[in-house]
Design a protein around this motif. Sequence first.
Motif, mmCIF file in Angstrom:
data_model
loop_
_atom_site.group_PDB
_atom_site.id
_atom_site.type_symbol
_atom_site.label_atom_id
_atom_site.label_comp_id
_atom_site.label_asym_id
_atom_site.label_seq_id
_atom_site.Cartn_x
_atom_site.Cartn_y
_atom_site.Cartn_z
ATOM 1 N N GLN A 138 10.306 20.250 -12.878
ATOM 2 C CA GLN A 138 10.385 18.849 -12.483
ATOM 3 C C GLN A 138 10.489 17.921 -13.690
ATOM 4 O O GLN A 138 10.835 16.776 -13.543
ATOM 5 C CB GLN A 138 9.149 18.466 -11.654
ATOM 6 N N ASN A 139 10.152 18.418 -14.880
ATOM 7 C CA ASN A 139 10.205 17.585 -16.070
ATOM 8 C C ASN A 139 10.841 18.398 -17.188
ATOM 9 O O ASN A 139 10.185 18.851 -18.096
ATOM 10 C CB ASN A 139 8.788 17.139 -16.439
ATOM 11 N N PRO A 140 12.173 18.654 -17.085
ATOM 12 C CA PRO A 140 12.820 19.577 -18.017
ATOM 13 C C PRO A 140 12.785 19.119 -19.453
ATOM 14 O O PRO A 140 12.971 19.924 -20.356
ATOM 15 C CB PRO A 140 14.257 19.627 -17.487
ATOM 16 N N ALA A 145 1.150 9.182 -5.812
ATOM 17 C CA ALA A 145 1.379 10.587 -5.460
ATOM 18 C C ALA A 145 2.408 11.214 -6.382
ATOM 19 O O ALA A 145 2.253 12.354 -6.838
ATOM 20 C CB ALA A 145 1.823 10.678 -4.000
ATOM 21 N N LEU A 146 3.480 10.473 -6.693
ATOM 22 C CA LEU A 146 4.492 11.000 -7.602
ATOM 23 C C LEU A 146 3.931 11.224 -8.998
ATOM 24 O O LEU A 146 4.205 12.222 -9.660
ATOM 25 C CB LEU A 146 5.685 10.042 -7.667
ATOM 26 N N ALA A 147 3.101 10.255 -9.434
ATOM 27 C CA ALA A 147 2.490 10.415 -10.756
ATOM 28 C C ALA A 147 1.589 11.639 -10.771
ATOM 29 O O ALA A 147 1.541 12.386 -11.759
ATOM 30 C CB ALA A 147 1.702 9.162 -11.111
ATOM 31 N N GLY A 148 0.882 11.893 -9.684
ATOM 32 C CA GLY A 148 0.024 13.070 -9.609
ATOM 33 C C GLY A 148 0.825 14.352 -9.633
ATOM 34 O O GLY A 148 0.443 15.332 -10.276
ATOM 35 N N SER A 149 1.960 14.377 -8.960
ATOM 36 C CA SER A 149 2.807 15.572 -8.947
ATOM 37 C C SER A 149 3.361 15.856 -10.334
ATOM 38 O O SER A 149 3.404 16.995 -10.798
ATOM 39 C CB SER A 149 3.956 15.369 -7.953
ATOM 40 N N ARG A 202 0.828 -1.200 0.000
ATOM 41 C CA ARG A 202 0.000 0.000 0.000
ATOM 42 C C ARG A 202 0.863 1.251 0.000
ATOM 43 O O ARG A 202 0.607 2.223 -0.737
ATOM 44 C CB ARG A 202 -0.924 0.005 1.225
ATOM 45 N N GLY A 203 1.926 1.224 0.837
ATOM 46 C CA GLY A 203 2.822 2.379 0.863
ATOM 47 C C GLY A 203 3.493 2.611 -0.479
ATOM 48 O O GLY A 203 3.598 3.756 -0.958
ATOM 49 N N ARG A 204 3.933 1.539 -1.122
ATOM 50 C CA ARG A 204 4.599 1.676 -2.415
ATOM 51 C C ARG A 204 3.657 2.242 -3.473
ATOM 52 O O ARG A 204 4.007 3.176 -4.208
ATOM 53 C CB ARG A 204 5.123 0.304 -2.852
ATOM 54 N N ILE A 205 2.434 1.666 -3.562
ATOM 55 C CA ILE A 205 1.494 2.111 -4.600
ATOM 56 C C ILE A 205 1.030 3.535 -4.319
ATOM 57 O O ILE A 205 0.908 4.363 -5.248
ATOM 58 C CB ILE A 205 0.297 1.143 -4.670
ATOM 59 N N ALA A 206 0.808 3.883 -3.063
ATOM 60 C CA ALA A 206 0.378 5.245 -2.721
ATOM 61 C C ALA A 206 1.461 6.261 -3.077
ATOM 62 O O ALA A 206 1.174 7.338 -3.613
ATOM 63 C CB ALA A 206 0.028 5.325 -1.236
ATOM 64 N N THR A 207 2.710 5.884 -2.795
ATOM 65 C CA THR A 207 3.816 6.797 -3.134
ATOM 66 C C THR A 207 3.919 6.981 -4.642
ATOM 67 O O THR A 207 4.080 8.110 -5.142
ATOM 68 C CB THR A 207 5.132 6.237 -2.571
#
Length: 821
Positions: free
Chosen positions: A818-820, A804-808, A796-801
């Motif tokens: 963040q995405n040069p 969250a990163l994909a959302g950012s 759960r921690g891995r998928i949530a992280t």
Amino acid sequence: MARGSRSRPSMSQLLQQHQRAGFVGRQRELSLFTGNFAVPPEDPGHRFVFHVRGMAGVGKTTLVRRLEEAAREHGALTAYADETAHDVPAVMAAISGCLDRQGHPLKALDRRLAAYHRSRHEAELAALAAPEEGPPGGAPGVPAGPSAGSLAAAQAGLIGVGMLPVVGAFAGGVDPALVARGADRLRASLGPRSRSRAADDARLALDPVPVLAPLLVAELNRVAGSVPWIALFLDTYERTGPVLDTWLPDLIAGERYGPLPGNTVLTLAGRDRLDPGRWARLSHAVRDLPLEPFTEPETRHLLTARGVVDEPVVQDVLRLSGGLPVLVSTLAQHPGEPNSAGATAVDRFLKWEDDPARRAAALACALPRRLNEDVFAVAVPDGGDPAELYGWLRTLPFVGERDDHAQYHDVVRVPMLRLQRTGSPQRWREAHTRLADAYAAWAAAAGRGVSPEQRWEHEDWRALRLEELYHRLCADPRTSVEDAVRDGIGACHEGPVQARRWARTLAEAGEDTGDPAVHRLGATCLEALDDPARSVVGALDLLVAGARADDRAYALTSRGRALHDAGRYDEALADFDRAIGLGASARAYTGRALAHRARGDFDRALEDHDRAVETAVSPVRPLAHRGETYRRTGRYAEALADLDRVVALDPAWVWPRASRAQVRHAMGRPAEALADLDIALSLDPDHRWSRVRRAQVRRALGDVAGALRDLDHARALAPADPWILGERGEALRAAGRHADAVAAYTRALDLDPGYAWALGSRALAHEALGDPAQALADLDRALAMDPAYAWAAEQRGRIATAAALAGSDAEAGPNSEQNPT
């Protein structure tokens, strides 16, 4: 010519027609039964159950056989079972065998019955080889250990559903720590029985009815569509009722095992009324057929049909028979001059038979409870031509036929026994001793190559030993009762069904020989066994008290095992301690080891396993148990060493080989595990646990297609097993078929809503399909079921992280820092 010959009835058909033509009396009962076939099952007037009841000799079996013929005349498939089918699986086997002989085999049921008999002799598989739900290495695994609450729930569930073992070599209990994995599965529905393959094996071996009864119902529904009626007949219900009454009303009601086909009619025949506590809810479906002795007109009718019309002789038959059909038939077969007023039917029969050899044979053959040619030769050692005499004996009206033996009717046998016992006690003892010695020799041959402590597991030996015991008790009850107690300990070790057979043997011997002490011991043990609150433990309480000094340890060991099976571990340990203090066998050490293991004390368990291995005459079973305990503690090297020795000593024993495969897989040696499982499945192709384990190993080796083939085979054997469906989901996910995997996991969860492992696996499939929200929802449900489920928390921690990163990244956009790129 050929066409005409096929239309001619066979001799057996003609004989049956003649027998039916000679059937006299019971026309009301016959009309009620046959008339029921004209009433559609949908009609409220239709009856699904008939109950024939009445005193011994009143003609119940004769009527039941005539009803069976009548049912066939109405196009019914018929099946018959009597007291020789001594438990529910045996009744199912009898039904299946009868239908098979009529061209309608119940193949699925037969396969499971075969598996049941294998499981009874390999009960250790259920108790010892309980699989962890998930592949070795734990991804996606089960929590490493159950919480205290889950363990308590598991123990309570095992006890409440009667899951704990009562049969087989000392298998021990199903370890609550294993079944507690996935704790909410126990909270969702009582008991862990369908939660894993191991628990399912234990259920089949130790509580087979919930597994087999739905299969019987499904098979009968399949067959019912091709025949007008299915008619089932259960005779001598006064003997089988105490066992079958726990199952039969539920089978008929259709709520627990599925609805029976509406064109099924069941007929029971016994001496007593049906138990109102179990049958009251079905009273509207039951037609009671009480049988009374023949009236005088009925008796006269039968005598006239047999050519007996002389009035003094008729009056004599009326007086002697009391209207009991079996006696009327016997007396009608040998009409003679009226005798004195004090004569009995047996006196008259013996007087009529003027051949002394036949007279002596008829008396001698009343002594055995069961007759065949071998028994006849022992009972009548100097009787001339045995084949001719035995053939004559079987024609007598009071000698009934069973599947594999002949048997005297009690109404005639009892006075013949009394006549011989009181007439010449010495000849009585000699005859029974001769029969006992013959049965002892036959039992020794049947038990050759089997260790004494395992003989009670073998039906052939067991049946012969009980007949030997009966005759020993009849010959000399005072000197044989101690041996009878020892036999009772062994019978109780095999569970309540075999214990009842032993207790009934004692009760009958005590009654037939006129010994109140033997009869009382058998009757009191039967009372205990028929009381669910006492059962085997209650019977063993009596036997422990009555055991001689050198059998006391044996009795305590057996009662300790029964207490262990009931989840009463502290009391079990006390009995094992006492047994070991008396110098008990390796079995007591193994029993105490398993009790310690069930309480989570693995160090003490291993100490006792060591003592069992050291003291055993044959180390095979103690080594197998110790190897399993090593496996459960993760000490794989020691487990492998023990299981290697077991497989070398008994290469045909399936479960140790399959358990060794599990150890090898856990040690990262899948090729060796696969070799073990290949051999296990060559020995038993329908061994589901090995099928699923081989699927896991094949999947680990990259053979996903082979894994799916194994799972398809396992699923055909048990389509509603959630463990198999969960493993199928794993194989499909490994093949990249994530949508199919989700469907398999979902089906498993439909069957078992508390299956936390399937939720964890389905989460990964959802993630692979690009649905992290659904993956997180599944993991949240799994953690709600068991907050200690560490693997689920990690995922759960891995998928949530990751989410969250994909959302950012999405918020930052293509031109953000963040995405040069």
